[in-house]
Design an enzyme around this catalytic site. Sequence first.
Site, mmCIF file in Angstrom:
data_model
loop_
_atom_site.group_PDB
_atom_site.id
_atom_site.type_symbol
_atom_site.label_atom_id
_atom_site.label_comp_id
_atom_site.label_asym_id
_atom_site.label_seq_id
_atom_site.Cartn_x
_atom_site.Cartn_y
_atom_site.Cartn_z
ATOM 1 N N ARG A 73 -6.999 -7.210 4.053
ATOM 2 C CA ARG A 73 -5.647 -7.130 3.480
ATOM 3 C C ARG A 73 -4.654 -6.679 4.543
ATOM 4 O O ARG A 73 -3.526 -7.176 4.607
ATOM 5 C CB ARG A 73 -5.635 -6.191 2.280
ATOM 6 C CG ARG A 73 -6.376 -6.729 1.070
ATOM 7 C CD ARG A 73 -6.636 -5.655 0.025
ATOM 8 N NE ARG A 73 -5.411 -5.144 -0.558
ATOM 9 C CZ ARG A 73 -5.358 -4.083 -1.369
ATOM 10 N NH1 ARG A 73 -6.474 -3.435 -1.684
ATOM 11 N NH2 ARG A 73 -4.204 -3.686 -1.866
ATOM 12 N N CYS B 142 -1.201 2.637 1.307
ATOM 13 C CA CYS B 142 -2.304 1.816 0.790
ATOM 14 C C CYS B 142 -1.687 0.654 0.030
ATOM 15 O O CYS B 142 -0.682 0.100 0.463
ATOM 16 C CB CYS B 142 -3.244 2.658 -0.075
ATOM 17 S SG CYS B 142 -2.462 3.446 -1.501
#
Length: 308
Positions: A191, A265
């Site tokens: 990611r 995050c």
Amino acid sequence: MGLSTPLVLKPAEVAAIQPGKPGDLVVLDTSWHMPNSPRKAREDFHESHILGSHFLDLDEVASPHPLGLKHMMPAPQVFAEACEKYGIRPDSHVVLYDTHGVFSSPRALYMFRSFGHERSSILDGGFPAWRAANLPTAGGEPALPERSSYPVPALDPEAVVDYEGILVNEGKDPERDPAAFIVLDARSQGRFAGTDPEPRPGLPSGHIPHSFSLPFQAFLNAPSDGQPYATLRTPKDIRSSLEGALPSEHLQAILEGRRPVTASCGSGMTAGILWLGLRSLGAKAAIYDESWTGYAMHKLQEKEHKPQ
């Protein structure tokens, strides 16, 4: 507990606490699951939880966000009202746990500590470790305790970084500017690199410029056959993980308090694990509350409104 309350406690340590009166010890289930998970945290709590604990929904105890983001840092008044609901006093020892082991409880601890509630800890290994120790559990919805009085606290202004702060930091070169803070990204490397999709539909993957990839699992002992739940790694192992993710001069500056560090995050949840690991080393860290979801949404909006 003395003057300094541990960040992390084992189940036996929590079970050994002998509160003198109601509210001395408050245990809260702060479980949260990813948007694509079939599990429901509140339903899990109703099925089984630590005897005497209550469920704190991190999405409900949060400030509204213009982008619709969840579990953002609550306003001081909202935090105080939540504490009063669960009988928490400013001198209460609050123990936070989740059903993964260590996943969302660090985010809850970050919230309490950022509002100056130092008598707060997470349960290492969470509810699975509690059950493995054969400690008391219950089911159903427990009655709320007598409401307490909790003065509206002040939020530590250095605990939360916003989008504007991230943009200012982007204009600095972390290799040359000691005023630039280090951004650690707790998402997976795929990611971070933009090769794997985000779990939130329509959101591109990628990363904040100048940030470093440090998946949150690097700070945890992974579940295994002998221990089917996550626990926080030792400070020595956490430092080793940081050594593998950061240039040595950056790490040394962070540990010596010369360089700020901000954890990010997907949505500000697992960044709490990086925050906790850094705190266990004595480093003070902030969290970019919106994290990648907010950052990417801001960038998409800016692109849509950019003159052609």
